[in-house]
Motif scaffolding. Structure first.
Motif, mmCIF file in Angstrom:
data_model
loop_
_atom_site.group_PDB
_atom_site.id
_atom_site.type_symbol
_atom_site.label_atom_id
_atom_site.label_comp_id
_atom_site.label_asym_id
_atom_site.label_seq_id
_atom_site.Cartn_x
_atom_site.Cartn_y
_atom_site.Cartn_z
ATOM 1 N N LEU A 1 0.821 -1.199 0.000
ATOM 2 C CA LEU A 1 0.000 0.000 0.000
ATOM 3 C C LEU A 1 0.861 1.257 0.000
ATOM 4 O O LEU A 1 1.846 1.346 0.733
ATOM 5 N N GLY A 2 0.482 2.218 -0.838
ATOM 6 C CA GLY A 2 1.182 3.497 -0.894
ATOM 7 C C GLY A 2 2.566 3.407 -1.498
ATOM 8 O O GLY A 2 3.405 4.267 -1.265
ATOM 9 N N PHE A 3 2.830 2.408 -2.296
ATOM 10 C CA PHE A 3 4.187 2.162 -2.785
ATOM 11 C C PHE A 3 4.303 2.343 -4.288
ATOM 12 O O PHE A 3 5.208 1.847 -4.909
ATOM 13 N N CYS A 4 3.375 3.055 -4.865
ATOM 14 C CA CYS A 4 3.369 3.179 -6.313
ATOM 15 C C CYS A 4 3.240 4.641 -6.701
ATOM 16 O O CYS A 4 2.652 5.439 -5.973
ATOM 17 N N ASN A 5 3.779 4.984 -7.849
ATOM 18 C CA ASN A 5 3.600 6.322 -8.394
ATOM 19 C C ASN A 5 2.111 6.490 -8.713
ATOM 20 O O ASN A 5 1.575 5.786 -9.568
ATOM 21 N N CYS A 6 1.460 7.408 -8.024
ATOM 22 C CA CYS A 6 0.006 7.563 -8.153
ATOM 23 C C CYS A 6 -0.419 8.016 -9.542
ATOM 24 O O CYS A 6 -1.546 7.756 -9.959
ATOM 25 N N ASP A 7 0.452 8.688 -10.265
ATOM 26 C CA ASP A 7 0.093 9.199 -11.586
ATOM 27 C C ASP A 7 0.407 8.209 -12.704
ATOM 28 O O ASP A 7 -0.362 8.067 -13.638
ATOM 29 N N ARG A 8 1.556 7.539 -12.614
ATOM 30 C CA ARG A 8 1.998 6.670 -13.707
ATOM 31 C C ARG A 8 1.736 5.199 -13.477
ATOM 32 O O ARG A 8 1.798 4.404 -14.409
ATOM 33 N N GLY A 9 1.542 4.780 -12.252
ATOM 34 C CA GLY A 9 1.409 3.358 -11.964
ATOM 35 C C GLY A 9 2.742 2.660 -12.154
ATOM 36 O O GLY A 9 3.803 3.227 -11.905
#
Length: 176
Positions: free
Chosen positions: A66-74
């Motif tokens: 959780l919370g470990f990804c670029n929110c814009d690019r995936g």
């Protein structure tokens, strides 16, 4: 009700009880749940499975980050799959065999990439690392074994698309 009783009997949290719940018959045809084989790290333990069917003893490890990804690019590139897919838990000696491919499993999008693993016992295994995102969260999976990488990948993705696994992934990504 069963999960509450299991949680009380085992002294486990609701999440732990959910993770220990038996896999329904629809998903047990080839894959059976085994204990999470890795030591604790900064992420919650996931679920582990062994395939006794056509994928010849392959193992699949799945968990949420959780919370470990670029929110814009995936999951934007293969480097990210290399970093997040938990291959290093299986063996510190892994090498990608080719560029990865885009992958979609239900509402999750990301990439899958094939690897060769040098196992601690000297054996060589094939593996596929999978990293899929939803908003700012990741679902990562690794399928590995002595079989052919594409065959194991197909079997793992088919399993991840079962109703039970889709429900579990959504619950894990929602922090439940």
């Amino acid at each position: 009700m069963t999960m509450v009783a299991a949680a009380m009997a085992l002294g486990a949290s609701g999440v732990g009880a959910y993770q220990l719940a038996p896999v329904p018959a629809e998903t047990s045809a080839h894959w059976r749940e085994i204990a999470w084989p890795f030591p604790r790290d900064g992420w919650p333990a996931g679920r582990a499975f062994r395939c006794d069917g056509a994928c010849d003893g392959a193992e699949l490890y799945v968990r949420a980050k959780l919370g470990f990804c670029n929110c814009d690019r995936g999951v934007a590139d293969d480097d990210e799959v290399d970093r997040v897919a938990d291959l290093d838990l299986i063996s510190p000696r892994f090498a990608a065999t080719a560029p990865g491919d885009p992958l979609r499993v239900d509402e999750l999008e990301g990439r899958a990439r094939h690897y060769d693993l040098d196992m601690p016992d000297g054996a060589r295994h094939a593996a596929t690392g999978i990293a899929l995102s939803r908003r700012c969260d990741l679902m990562v999976a690794v399928v590995q074994g002595a079989g052919e990488a594409r065959t194991m990948q197909r079997a793992a993705i088919e399993f991840l698309q079962t109703q039970e696994m889709k429900r579990w992934v959504v619950a894990a990504l929602d922090g439940r």
